[in-house]
Design a protein around this motif. Structure first.
Motif, PDB file in Angstrom:
ATOM      1  N   GLN A   1       0.710  -1.116   0.078  1.00 30.41           N
ATOM      2  CA  GLN A   1      -0.150  -0.099  -0.102  1.00 30.41           C
ATOM      3  C   GLN A   1       0.955   1.312   0.021  1.00 30.41           C
ATOM      4  N   LEU A   2       0.103   2.382  -0.312  1.00 28.36           N
ATOM      5  CA  LEU A   2       0.831   3.797  -0.419  1.00 28.36           C
ATOM      6  C   LEU A   2       1.467   3.628   1.176  1.00 28.36           C
TER       7      LEU A   2
ATOM      8  N   LYS B   1       5.227   4.962  -3.277  1.00 26.28           N
ATOM      9  CA  LYS B   1       4.280   5.576  -3.978  1.00 26.28           C
ATOM     10  C   LYS B   1       3.704   4.997  -5.227  1.00 26.28           C
ATOM     11  N   PRO B   2       2.382   5.109  -5.346  1.00 22.52           N
ATOM     12  CA  PRO B   2       1.898   4.612  -6.820  1.00 22.52           C
ATOM     13  C   PRO B   2       2.869   4.554  -8.007  1.00 22.52           C
ATOM     14  N   GLU B   3       3.700   5.798  -8.063  1.00 23.72           N
ATOM     15  CA  GLU B   3       4.298   6.098  -9.271  1.00 23.72           C
ATOM     16  C   GLU B   3       5.746   5.145  -9.216  1.00 23.72           C
TER      17      GLU B   3
ATOM     18  N   SER C   1      -0.385   0.451  -4.437  1.00 24.66           N
ATOM     19  CA  SER C   1      -1.799   0.623  -4.464  1.00 24.66           C
ATOM     20  C   SER C   1      -2.029   1.903  -3.369  1.00 24.66           C
ATOM     21  N   SER C   2      -2.827   2.532  -4.062  1.00 31.63           N
ATOM     22  CA  SER C   2      -3.316   3.811  -3.442  1.00 31.63           C
ATOM     23  C   SER C   2      -4.601   3.689  -2.521  1.00 31.63           C
TER      24      SER C   2
END
Length: 130
Positions: free
Chosen positions: A12-13, A86-88, A129-130
């Motif tokens: 997760q984020l 982070k998602p990126e 994942s965010s």
């Protein structure tokens, strides 16, 4: 020479993961080892690289302060500790190394010119994942 990367997964984020890269099949130490990544639909980019003998390390700006490369030479293993994900950061991560180079380049050079890394492992997928 073989490189085997592992440790990817879904996080997760804000979470953390540690990737490992086991190097085998060489009687010599690597000159440089690094991590690269390729996100879906994007070009491969250098994440971090370190040169063994002068202990120089370079990180791409987007991961500075969050990622750390390290190695355990007794185990022939390099690591990438990834924090505050982070998602990126979602991508397939590859480790790569240089042995007995014909020319000695800096970590920055290798990050910008990944084709100069002579050995590559199969990637490990990191999904944030965010």
């Amino acid at each position: 020479v073989q490189l085997q990367a592992s440790g990817g997964g879904l996080v997760q984020l804000g979470g953390s993961l540690r990737l490992s890269c086991v190097v085998s099949g060489s009687s010599a130490d690597y000159y440089a080892i690094g991590w690269f990544r390729q996100a879906p639909g994007k070009e491969r980019e250098g994440v971090t690289c370190t040169t063994l003998y002068d202990a120089k390390t370079k990180y791409t700006d987007s991961v500075k302060g969050r990622f750390t490369i390290s190695s355990d030479n007794a185990k022939n293993t390099a690591y990438l500790q990834m924090n505050s994900l982070k998602p990126e950061d979602t991508a397939v991560y590859y480790c790569a190394a240089v042995f007995r180079p014909s020319a000695y380049y800096s970590p920055s050079y290798y990050l910008a010119n990944p084709t100069c890394m002579t050995y590559w492992g199969k990637g490990t997928l990191v999904t944030v994942s965010s």
